[in-house]
Design a protein around this motif. Structure first.
Motif, PDB file in Angstrom:
ATOM      1  N   ARG A 142       0.840  -1.219   0.000  1.00  0.00           N
ATOM      2  CA  ARG A 142       0.000   0.000   0.000  1.00  0.00           C
ATOM      3  C   ARG A 142       0.864   1.254   0.000  1.00  0.00           C
ATOM      4  O   ARG A 142       0.589   2.208  -0.728  1.00  0.00           O
ATOM      5  CB  ARG A 142      -0.920   0.013   1.220  1.00  0.00           C
ATOM      6  CG  ARG A 142      -2.145  -0.814   1.043  1.00  0.00           C
ATOM      7  CD  ARG A 142      -3.161  -0.538   2.166  1.00  0.00           C
ATOM      8  NE  ARG A 142      -4.350  -1.301   1.878  1.00  0.00           N
ATOM      9  CZ  ARG A 142      -4.560  -2.544   2.284  1.00  0.00           C
ATOM     10  NH1 ARG A 142      -3.682  -3.151   3.023  1.00  0.00           N
ATOM     11  NH2 ARG A 142      -5.662  -3.179   1.958  1.00  0.00           N
TER      12      ARG A 142
ATOM     13  N   ALA B  68       2.272   1.729  -3.413  1.00  0.00           N
ATOM     14  CA  ALA B  68       1.240   2.147  -4.366  1.00  0.00           C
ATOM     15  C   ALA B  68       0.880   3.617  -4.183  1.00  0.00           C
ATOM     16  O   ALA B  68       0.755   4.368  -5.166  1.00  0.00           O
ATOM     17  CB  ALA B  68      -0.004   1.271  -4.212  1.00  0.00           C
TER      18      ALA B  68
ATOM     19  N   ARG C 142      -0.800   5.475  -7.299  1.00  0.00           N
ATOM     20  CA  ARG C 142      -1.846   4.512  -7.679  1.00  0.00           C
ATOM     21  C   ARG C 142      -2.959   4.557  -6.642  1.00  0.00           C
ATOM     22  O   ARG C 142      -2.730   4.804  -5.473  1.00  0.00           O
ATOM     23  CB  ARG C 142      -1.263   3.111  -7.789  1.00  0.00           C
ATOM     24  CG  ARG C 142      -0.175   3.033  -8.841  1.00  0.00           C
ATOM     25  CD  ARG C 142       0.168   1.625  -9.171  1.00  0.00           C
ATOM     26  NE  ARG C 142       1.231   1.551 -10.153  1.00  0.00           N
ATOM     27  CZ  ARG C 142       1.035   1.521 -11.461  1.00  0.00           C
ATOM     28  NH1 ARG C 142      -0.176   1.539 -11.949  1.00  0.00           N
ATOM     29  NH2 ARG C 142       2.049   1.461 -12.296  1.00  0.00           N
ATOM     30  N   GLU C 143      -4.156   4.276  -7.092  1.00  0.00           N
ATOM     31  CA  GLU C 143      -5.310   4.296  -6.204  1.00  0.00           C
ATOM     32  C   GLU C 143      -5.431   2.946  -5.505  1.00  0.00           C
ATOM     33  O   GLU C 143      -5.550   1.904  -6.153  1.00  0.00           O
ATOM     34  CB  GLU C 143      -6.578   4.575  -7.010  1.00  0.00           C
ATOM     35  CG  GLU C 143      -7.773   4.865  -6.141  1.00  0.00           C
ATOM     36  CD  GLU C 143      -8.968   5.298  -6.967  1.00  0.00           C
ATOM     37  OE1 GLU C 143     -10.069   4.864  -6.625  1.00  0.00           O
ATOM     38  OE2 GLU C 143      -8.781   6.054  -7.943  1.00  0.00           O
ATOM     39  N   VAL C 144      -5.375   2.981  -4.186  1.00  0.00           N
ATOM     40  CA  VAL C 144      -5.483   1.748  -3.396  1.00  0.00           C
ATOM     41  C   VAL C 144      -6.209   2.086  -2.099  1.00  0.00           C
ATOM     42  O   VAL C 144      -5.993   3.146  -1.508  1.00  0.00           O
ATOM     43  CB  VAL C 144      -4.086   1.131  -3.121  1.00  0.00           C
ATOM     44  CG1 VAL C 144      -3.206   2.056  -2.317  1.00  0.00           C
ATOM     45  CG2 VAL C 144      -4.197  -0.204  -2.431  1.00  0.00           C
ATOM     46  N   SER C 145      -7.096   1.184  -1.672  1.00  0.00           N
ATOM     47  CA  SER C 145      -7.834   1.444  -0.434  1.00  0.00           C
ATOM     48  C   SER C 145      -6.925   1.212   0.767  1.00  0.00           C
ATOM     49  O   SER C 145      -5.953   0.472   0.686  1.00  0.00           O
ATOM     50  CB  SER C 145      -9.058   0.530  -0.346  1.00  0.00           C
ATOM     51  OG  SER C 145      -8.650  -0.816  -0.207  1.00  0.00           O
TER      52      SER C 145
ATOM     53  N   ILE D 195      -6.017  -6.034  -1.473  1.00  0.00           N
ATOM     54  CA  ILE D 195      -5.325  -5.244  -2.487  1.00  0.00           C
ATOM     55  C   ILE D 195      -5.547  -5.945  -3.823  1.00  0.00           C
ATOM     56  O   ILE D 195      -5.410  -7.163  -3.923  1.00  0.00           O
ATOM     57  CB  ILE D 195      -3.822  -5.148  -2.176  1.00  0.00           C
ATOM     58  CG1 ILE D 195      -3.629  -4.469  -0.823  1.00  0.00           C
ATOM     59  CG2 ILE D 195      -3.084  -4.391  -3.267  1.00  0.00           C
ATOM     60  CD1 ILE D 195      -2.202  -4.497  -0.330  1.00  0.00           C
ATOM     61  N   SER D 196      -5.860  -5.183  -4.856  1.00  0.00           N
ATOM     62  CA  SER D 196      -6.139  -5.786  -6.154  1.00  0.00           C
ATOM     63  C   SER D 196      -4.907  -6.513  -6.691  1.00  0.00           C
ATOM     64  O   SER D 196      -3.765  -6.150  -6.404  1.00  0.00           O
ATOM     65  CB  SER D 196      -6.588  -4.725  -7.160  1.00  0.00           C
ATOM     66  OG  SER D 196      -5.489  -3.944  -7.556  1.00  0.00           O
TER      67      SER D 196
ATOM     68  N   ILE E 265      -2.421  -4.273  -8.589  1.00  0.00           N
ATOM     69  CA  ILE E 265      -1.497  -3.484  -7.768  1.00  0.00           C
ATOM     70  C   ILE E 265      -0.353  -4.368  -7.281  1.00  0.00           C
ATOM     71  O   ILE E 265       0.813  -3.974  -7.323  1.00  0.00           O
ATOM     72  CB  ILE E 265      -2.233  -2.837  -6.567  1.00  0.00           C
ATOM     73  CG1 ILE E 265      -3.257  -1.804  -7.053  1.00  0.00           C
ATOM     74  CG2 ILE E 265      -1.248  -2.216  -5.585  1.00  0.00           C
ATOM     75  CD1 ILE E 265      -2.671  -0.559  -7.662  1.00  0.00           C
TER      76      ILE E 265
END
Length: 75
Positions: free
Chosen positions: A39, A42, A47-50, A55-56, A59
């Motif tokens: 994370r 990213a 990059r967009e990450v929650s 985690i996708s 990513i």
């Protein structure tokens, strides 16, 4: 008519031992990184990450691809 109970035969446990890793294969696999490290990478890359949850795969793949391009440390 009753069936006779099946006789239990002793089962031999087979424990597979890991083969020692030697040569070029030793230490070449990237160390598993924590979700927190991925994370942070990213976010630093924009990059967009929650901040919570899974985690996708994309990513994670980008992270490992970027890590593979870095020069090896040590050795």
């Amino acid at each position: 008519m009753k069936k006779a109970p099946a006789k239990k035969t002793p089962v031999e446990k087979v424990v597979e031992k890991e083969a020692p890793v030697e040569g070029a294969a030793a230490g070449t696999a990237p160390a598993k990184k924590t979700a927190k490290e991925i994370r942070e990478w990213a976010i630093g890359e924009g990059r967009e990450v929650s901040l919570r949850g899974r985690i996708s795969a994309a990513i994670v793949r980008f992270f490992h691809d970027a890590a593979a391009k870095l020069p090896a440390v040590g050795g």
